[in-house]
Scaffold this active site. Sequence first.
Site, mmCIF file in Angstrom:
data_model
loop_
_atom_site.group_PDB
_atom_site.id
_atom_site.type_symbol
_atom_site.label_atom_id
_atom_site.label_comp_id
_atom_site.label_asym_id
_atom_site.label_seq_id
_atom_site.Cartn_x
_atom_site.Cartn_y
_atom_site.Cartn_z
ATOM 1 N N ASP A 10 0.870 -1.176 0.000
ATOM 2 C CA ASP A 10 0.000 0.000 0.000
ATOM 3 C C ASP A 10 0.908 1.227 0.000
ATOM 4 O O ASP A 10 1.444 1.611 1.041
ATOM 5 C CB ASP A 10 -0.906 -0.016 1.232
ATOM 6 C CG ASP A 10 -1.815 1.198 1.290
ATOM 7 O OD1 ASP A 10 -2.314 1.618 0.229
ATOM 8 O OD2 ASP A 10 -2.032 1.727 2.400
ATOM 9 N N GLU A 70 -1.449 -1.558 -4.613
ATOM 10 C CA GLU A 70 -2.725 -0.853 -4.730
ATOM 11 C C GLU A 70 -2.538 0.360 -5.625
ATOM 12 O O GLU A 70 -1.608 1.153 -5.436
ATOM 13 C CB GLU A 70 -3.206 -0.406 -3.347
ATOM 14 C CG GLU A 70 -4.542 0.307 -3.385
ATOM 15 C CD GLU A 70 -5.024 0.727 -2.009
ATOM 16 O OE1 GLU A 70 -5.439 1.903 -1.882
ATOM 17 O OE2 GLU A 70 -4.997 -0.102 -1.080
ATOM 18 N N ASP A 143 -2.216 0.805 7.475
ATOM 19 C CA ASP A 143 -1.501 0.704 6.202
ATOM 20 C C ASP A 143 -1.113 -0.741 5.903
ATOM 21 O O ASP A 143 -1.179 -1.185 4.751
ATOM 22 C CB ASP A 143 -0.251 1.603 6.203
ATOM 23 C CG ASP A 143 -0.614 3.077 6.314
ATOM 24 O OD1 ASP A 143 -1.418 3.545 5.491
ATOM 25 O OD2 ASP A 143 -0.103 3.747 7.226
#
Length: 162
Positions: A10, A70, A143
């Site tokens: 991420d 992502e 996260d």
Amino acid sequence: MLVVKILGLDPGLRHTGWGVIKVQGNSLSPVAQGTVDTDAKLSLAERLNTLFQGLMVVLEDHQPDEAVVEETFVNNNAVSTLKLGMARGVVLLAPASLNIPVFEYSANKIKKSVVGVGHADKSQVLMMVQRLLPTLQSGLKLDAADALAAAICHAHHTPRRI
């Protein structure tokens, strides 16, 4: 049965979440998770280098078979978007530099795969990641949960040989 280790990432310039899962058939199990954090007082180049070096340690320690990143959305602040784009470039580069295949999924697809709705908030993602990976240690950061969600999404959307 084939066992595949997937590293979810991420991207973020301040905090890049990462999480490794092991996939064996339909079974998912957590391996490790955390964040690579940078110091806002450093120059942009130093922060990007910190991010790259931190990710290289994660890659060396866990030796994933695949990586998932992502996709990020564009926000209203052009400077922030540009910096996030640079961090995302580093996140894509690190596994690619080791010839690890890198896959990308939109945030909406990841959330829909894990939570069931594409506009879930971070706390909902964290709760569902903990349900899907019940052996996770406590203290999961948001996260890292997002990174694990990306790995779970990839595991669900990628056909595996048995």
